[in-house]
Design an enzyme around this catalytic site. Structure first.
Site, PDB file in Angstrom:
ATOM      1  N   SER A   2       0.819  -1.200   0.000  1.00 49.59           N
ATOM      2  CA  SER A   2       0.000   0.000   0.000  1.00 49.59           C
ATOM      3  C   SER A   2       0.865   1.268   0.000  1.00 49.59           C
ATOM      4  O   SER A   2       1.950   1.281   0.567  1.00 49.59           O
ATOM      5  CB  SER A   2      -0.856  -0.077   1.259  1.00 49.59           C
ATOM      6  OG  SER A   2      -1.602   1.040   1.417  1.00 49.59           O
ATOM      7  N   GLY A   7      -0.996   2.611  -7.806  1.00 51.47           N
ATOM      8  CA  GLY A   7      -1.906   3.294  -8.738  1.00 51.47           C
ATOM      9  C   GLY A   7      -1.149   3.885  -9.916  1.00 51.47           C
ATOM     10  O   GLY A   7      -1.546   3.731 -11.071  1.00 51.47           O
ATOM     11  N   LYS A 176      18.129  -3.073   0.137  1.00 52.50           N
ATOM     12  CA  LYS A 176      17.790  -4.405   0.663  1.00 52.50           C
ATOM     13  C   LYS A 176      16.620  -5.002  -0.122  1.00 52.50           C
ATOM     14  O   LYS A 176      15.616  -4.341  -0.354  1.00 52.50           O
ATOM     15  CB  LYS A 176      17.424  -4.319   2.158  1.00 52.50           C
ATOM     16  CG  LYS A 176      18.468  -3.671   3.039  1.00 52.50           C
ATOM     17  CD  LYS A 176      19.826  -4.317   2.949  1.00 52.50           C
ATOM     18  CE  LYS A 176      19.911  -5.650   3.656  1.00 52.50           C
ATOM     19  NZ  LYS A 176      21.312  -6.205   3.558  1.00 52.50           N
ATOM     20  N   GLN A 181      11.343  -9.983  -1.322  1.00 52.94           N
ATOM     21  CA  GLN A 181      11.337 -11.450  -1.257  1.00 52.94           C
ATOM     22  C   GLN A 181      10.173 -11.949  -0.398  1.00 52.94           C
ATOM     23  O   GLN A 181       9.476 -12.892  -0.767  1.00 52.94           O
ATOM     24  CB  GLN A 181      12.654 -11.962  -0.664  1.00 52.94           C
ATOM     25  CG  GLN A 181      13.868 -11.723  -1.550  1.00 52.94           C
ATOM     26  CD  GLN A 181      15.145 -12.225  -0.886  1.00 52.94           C
ATOM     27  OE1 GLN A 181      15.142 -13.229  -0.183  1.00 52.94           O
ATOM     28  NE2 GLN A 181      16.238 -11.518  -1.109  1.00 52.94           N
ATOM     29  N   LYS A 212      19.500 -11.101  -7.597  1.00 52.58           N
ATOM     30  CA  LYS A 212      19.063 -11.664  -6.316  1.00 52.58           C
ATOM     31  C   LYS A 212      17.536 -11.822  -6.296  1.00 52.58           C
ATOM     32  O   LYS A 212      17.007 -12.875  -5.939  1.00 52.58           O
ATOM     33  CB  LYS A 212      19.498 -10.710  -5.203  1.00 52.58           C
ATOM     34  CG  LYS A 212      19.592 -11.364  -3.861  1.00 52.58           C
ATOM     35  CD  LYS A 212      20.293 -10.408  -2.922  1.00 52.58           C
ATOM     36  CE  LYS A 212      20.822 -11.092  -1.699  1.00 52.58           C
ATOM     37  NZ  LYS A 212      21.607 -10.147  -0.890  1.00 52.58           N
ATOM     38  N   GLY A 348     -14.884  21.086  -0.034  1.00 56.54           N
ATOM     39  CA  GLY A 348     -14.802  20.663   1.355  1.00 56.54           C
ATOM     40  C   GLY A 348     -16.181  20.519   1.970  1.00 56.54           C
ATOM     41  O   GLY A 348     -17.186  20.871   1.347  1.00 56.54           O
ATOM     42  N   CYS A 375     -16.274  24.328  -6.056  1.00 59.58           N
ATOM     43  CA  CYS A 375     -17.379  23.724  -5.303  1.00 59.58           C
ATOM     44  C   CYS A 375     -17.634  24.489  -4.000  1.00 59.58           C
ATOM     45  O   CYS A 375     -18.210  25.563  -4.044  1.00 59.58           O
ATOM     46  CB  CYS A 375     -17.105  22.248  -5.076  1.00 59.58           C
ATOM     47  SG  CYS A 375     -18.648  21.339  -4.867  1.00 59.58           S
ATOM     48  N   MET A 378     -16.830  27.970  -4.392  1.00 58.02           N
ATOM     49  CA  MET A 378     -17.819  28.795  -5.099  1.00 58.02           C
ATOM     50  C   MET A 378     -18.920  29.211  -4.127  1.00 58.02           C
ATOM     51  O   MET A 378     -19.389  30.361  -4.127  1.00 58.02           O
ATOM     52  CB  MET A 378     -18.398  28.001  -6.276  1.00 58.02           C
ATOM     53  CG  MET A 378     -19.514  28.697  -7.021  1.00 58.02           C
ATOM     54  SD  MET A 378     -21.140  28.316  -6.331  1.00 58.02           S
ATOM     55  CE  MET A 378     -22.188  28.724  -7.704  1.00 58.02           C
ATOM     56  N   GLU A 399     -25.686  24.302   5.164  1.00 59.93           N
ATOM     57  CA  GLU A 399     -24.777  23.255   5.639  1.00 59.93           C
ATOM     58  C   GLU A 399     -24.162  23.631   6.989  1.00 59.93           C
ATOM     59  O   GLU A 399     -23.950  22.789   7.841  1.00 59.93           O
ATOM     60  CB  GLU A 399     -23.661  23.034   4.608  1.00 59.93           C
ATOM     61  CG  GLU A 399     -22.655  21.963   5.027  1.00 59.93           C
ATOM     62  CD  GLU A 399     -21.565  21.696   3.985  1.00 59.93           C
ATOM     63  OE1 GLU A 399     -21.462  22.461   3.004  1.00 59.93           O
ATOM     64  OE2 GLU A 399     -20.828  20.715   4.160  1.00 59.93           O
ATOM     65  N   HIS A 505     -16.527  20.482 -10.184  1.00 61.45           N
ATOM     66  CA  HIS A 505     -15.099  20.244  -9.913  1.00 61.45           C
ATOM     67  C   HIS A 505     -14.339  20.145 -11.241  1.00 61.45           C
ATOM     68  O   HIS A 505     -14.148  19.050 -11.767  1.00 61.45           O
ATOM     69  CB  HIS A 505     -14.916  18.927  -9.154  1.00 61.45           C
ATOM     70  CG  HIS A 505     -15.365  18.976  -7.737  1.00 61.45           C
ATOM     71  ND1 HIS A 505     -14.552  19.414  -6.715  1.00 61.45           N
ATOM     72  CD2 HIS A 505     -16.535  18.626  -7.161  1.00 61.45           C
ATOM     73  CE1 HIS A 505     -15.211  19.340  -5.574  1.00 61.45           C
ATOM     74  NE2 HIS A 505     -16.416  18.870  -5.808  1.00 61.45           N
ATOM     75  N   GLU A 507     -11.326  20.227 -11.768  1.00 60.90           N
ATOM     76  CA  GLU A 507     -10.057  19.486 -11.628  1.00 60.90           C
ATOM     77  C   GLU A 507     -10.161  18.036 -12.087  1.00 60.90           C
ATOM     78  O   GLU A 507      -9.180  17.436 -12.503  1.00 60.90           O
ATOM     79  CB  GLU A 507      -9.553  19.554 -10.177  1.00 60.90           C
ATOM     80  CG  GLU A 507     -10.398  18.856  -9.125  1.00 60.90           C
ATOM     81  CD  GLU A 507     -11.474  19.743  -8.495  1.00 60.90           C
ATOM     82  OE1 GLU A 507     -11.905  20.720  -9.156  1.00 60.90           O
ATOM     83  OE2 GLU A 507     -11.908  19.441  -7.369  1.00 60.90           O
TER      84      GLU A 507
HETATM   85  N1  GLN Z   1     -20.113  20.879   1.245  1.00 54.90           N
HETATM   86  C1  GLN Z   1     -20.585  21.435   0.027  1.00 54.90           C
HETATM   87  C2  GLN Z   1     -21.821  20.710  -0.489  1.00 54.90           C
HETATM   88  O1  GLN Z   1     -22.052  19.581  -0.121  1.00 54.90           O
HETATM   89  C3  GLN Z   1     -19.516  21.468  -1.033  1.00 54.90           C
HETATM   90  C4  GLN Z   1     -19.036  20.110  -1.446  1.00 54.90           C
HETATM   91  C5  GLN Z   1     -17.715  20.123  -2.175  1.00 54.90           C
HETATM   92  O2  GLN Z   1     -16.962  21.065  -2.078  1.00 54.90           O
HETATM   93  N2  GLN Z   1     -17.404  19.045  -2.857  1.00 54.90           N
HETATM   94  O3  GLN Z   1     -22.570  21.227  -1.266  1.00 54.90           O
END
Ligand code: GLN
Length: 532
Positions: A2, A7, A176, A181, A212, A348, A375, A378, A399, A505, A507
């Site tokens: 792990s 990946g 090593k 092994q 080895k 987040g 997200c 924003m 939230e 997102h 990204e």
């Molecule tokens: N917490 C926020 C929501 O649930 C934003 C989620 C996130 O940033 N992925 O809408």
């Protein structure tokens, strides 16, 4: 083993085979009982990646997408929990015809069924399967059992790769081979003989140690492949190619390459090396502190997206973690934001660090520092604007305060029902949704004046349309909207060097050789703002 780059190894093998003219897909099996990868804490498990079809999965699926440049789906990821759940559901639908359903072979058979389904959906010549965890642990035994059974059924078309660790203890100063092994012995105990051993180490493996490993692990020394530390993960396919991994795989499977060409990847990697002047990006977040360590896995796709575009502009990405909570402790700390060419506030969940992030956004807005919100970023940019520009002083998100008087960010009615019934697994707004861009905006230009785009989502809360008018009147431009659900997708400020935030997102769709348009425009502005 792990956390040593299985990946990246799987993705790199896929990349090599793809460069030889084959179609390739990849599947990750995670040993967790969790059915939803989306409910796991990012500090413990790293980023939750999201595919177009809304599958929440392990960050390795993101690596596969980035290396293979393919869009993957639910077929490409499963946890132990999902595998058991499908067998149990099938049994309860009487699909086993009253037969006794057993751990072996029914669970491994379900694993095999999933691998074959992934291969079929992608019409893949090669399917790379990555088994999470470490060999020898109880957790992933059934996946190894599936692998063993798969080879038994298809001896000529299944190969095994063991990724092992070769330490060079400082006090000894010698590489090593013993851990590799022992790993091999454990794998043999599961009935599997590796065809290749990939040795992760700080250096390439020298000839005596390859010898080895060959003798003790029963593999040809040519099949002991070096995976030395690399400055960038994107070098790994080239390192494997140096040891002729692709040719060795095809030789064993008796397949001729259709073409040989890693050239464009080589050019891409050399552009990484030739990127000299830095572009300095600060990420204001919270999922990276774990005791004395800084974990960056929680934001891996954001980091990669910044890197892709920095290299595109021939700049060296310098990414720095900034803790939102520091700004809450003392607003003087916000001054540090001046040192960065651009600031990102990423996604987040939950209350912690929220006010600090809002302060950072306000600072970027007022001091004209290029800003990109993702997200949650924003949602917070919208709250900041509502509070400080539109005069909605108590603006917040439901939230953070479910009884909020001014829920500028709120739940849609369908989400309210889900929460009430505690249906939290895989029930966010997930995966690809359309976004209609408004002509004349920066977002519209960034996407090359396309009217309709599609981006991936993972969130529960939305910009509350009751506040749309007030926000727009204050000067916030809502430049992207989902036409079906009438939801705000992108907000931006016109009178700023770059201030843009997306509910989705971006990204997740950035690829090494195809940087994402929003990151591209953000970094372009950051470079223009550069202090170095
Ligand atoms: N917490 C926020 C929501 O649930 C934003 C989620 C996130 O940033 N992925 O809408």
């Amino acid at each position: 083993m792990s956390s040593i780059g299985k990946g990246i190894t799987a993705a790199s093998i896929g990349k090599i085979l793809k460069s030889k003219g084959f179609s390739v897909t990849a599947v990750k099996f995670d040993p967790y009982i969790n059915v939803d990868a989306g409910t796991m804490n990012p500090i413990e498990h790293g980023e939750v990646f999201v595919t177009d079809d809304g599958t929440e999965c392990d960050q390795d699926v993101g690596n596969y997408e980035r290396f293979l440049d393919e869009n993957l789906s639910a077929n490409n990821y499963a946890t132990t929990g999902q595998v058991y759940l499908s067998v149990i559901n099938r049994e309860r639908n009487l699909e086993y015809n009253g037969k006794c359903v057993e751990v072996v072979p029914d669970i491994p058979n379900e694993v095999i069924r999933r691998i074959k389904a992934a291969a079929k959906t992608a019409a893949a010549d090669f399917t790379i399967v990555e088994i999470g965890g470490t060999v020898g642990e109880y957790q992933n035994m059934l996946f190894l059992e599936a692998a063993r059974m798969m080879k038994l059924g298809n001896p000529g078309s299944v190969l095994f790769v063991l990724v092992g660790y070769l330490p060079i203890p400082a006090t000894v100063g010698e590489m090593k081979t013993k851990p590799v092994q022992s790993a091999c012995k454990l794998l043999n105990g599961a009935g599997i003989q590796p065809d290749f051993i990939i040795g992760r180490a700080s250096q390439p493996i020298d000839a005596p140690r390859k010898q080895k490993i060959s003798i003790f692990c029963n593999v040809d020394p040519k099949d002991v492949i070096s995976a030395p530390d690399a400055a960038s993960v994107y070098e790994v396919p080239l390192n494997f190619a140096n040891d002729h991994l692709g040719e060795r795989i095809l030789l064993k499977l008796k397949i001729r390459p259709k073409k040989r060409n890693l050239k464009d990847w080589e050019d891409f990697v050399s552009s990484i090396h030739s990127s000299a002047n830095p572009v300095k990006i600060g990420i204001v977040g919270k999922y990276f502190e774990s005791g004395k360590f800084t974990l960056i896995d929680s934001y891996i796709s954001v980091i990669e997206a910044v890197k892709h575009v920095a290299w595109f502009f021939k700049k060296k990405p310098e990414i720095v973690w900034l803790s939102a909570e520091n700004y809450e402790k003392d607003t003087k700390n916000l001054k540090e934001l001046d040192e960065y060419d651009g600031i990102i506030v990423p996604g987040g969940f939950g209350n912690r660090g929220i006010e600090g992030k809002i302060m950072a956004i306000e600072y970027c807005r007022k001091n004209k520092i290029p800003f990109l919100g993702l997200c949650l970023g924003m949602q917070l940019a919208t709250i900041e604007f509502a509070r400080n520009v539109c005069g909605v002083k108590s603006a917040t998100s439901a939230e953070f305060d479910p009884k909020a008087a001014e829920p500028v960010i709120d739940l849609m009615p369908e989400q309210k029902a889900l929460i009430k019934n505690k249906k939290m697994g895989a029930t966010m707004r997930l995966g690809a949704y359309d976004c209609e861009l408004t002509p004349g905006t920066r977002a519209y230009d960034a996407y090359n004046r396309k009217k309709m785009i599609s981006e991936r989502h993972r969130h529960r809360y939305e910009l509350n349309n009751d506040y749309r008018q007030a926000l727009e009147r204050g000067g916030l431009v809502i430049s992207g909207n989902n036409p079906q659900k009438k939801l705000a997708e992108i907000v931006e400020l016109p009178d700023h060097p770059f201030f843009m935030a997306a509910q989705f997102h971006p990204e997740f769709k950035s690829r090494p050789q195809r940087p994402h348009p929003l990151f591209r425009e953000f970094v372009r502005a950051a470079i223009a703002n550069s202090k170095s």
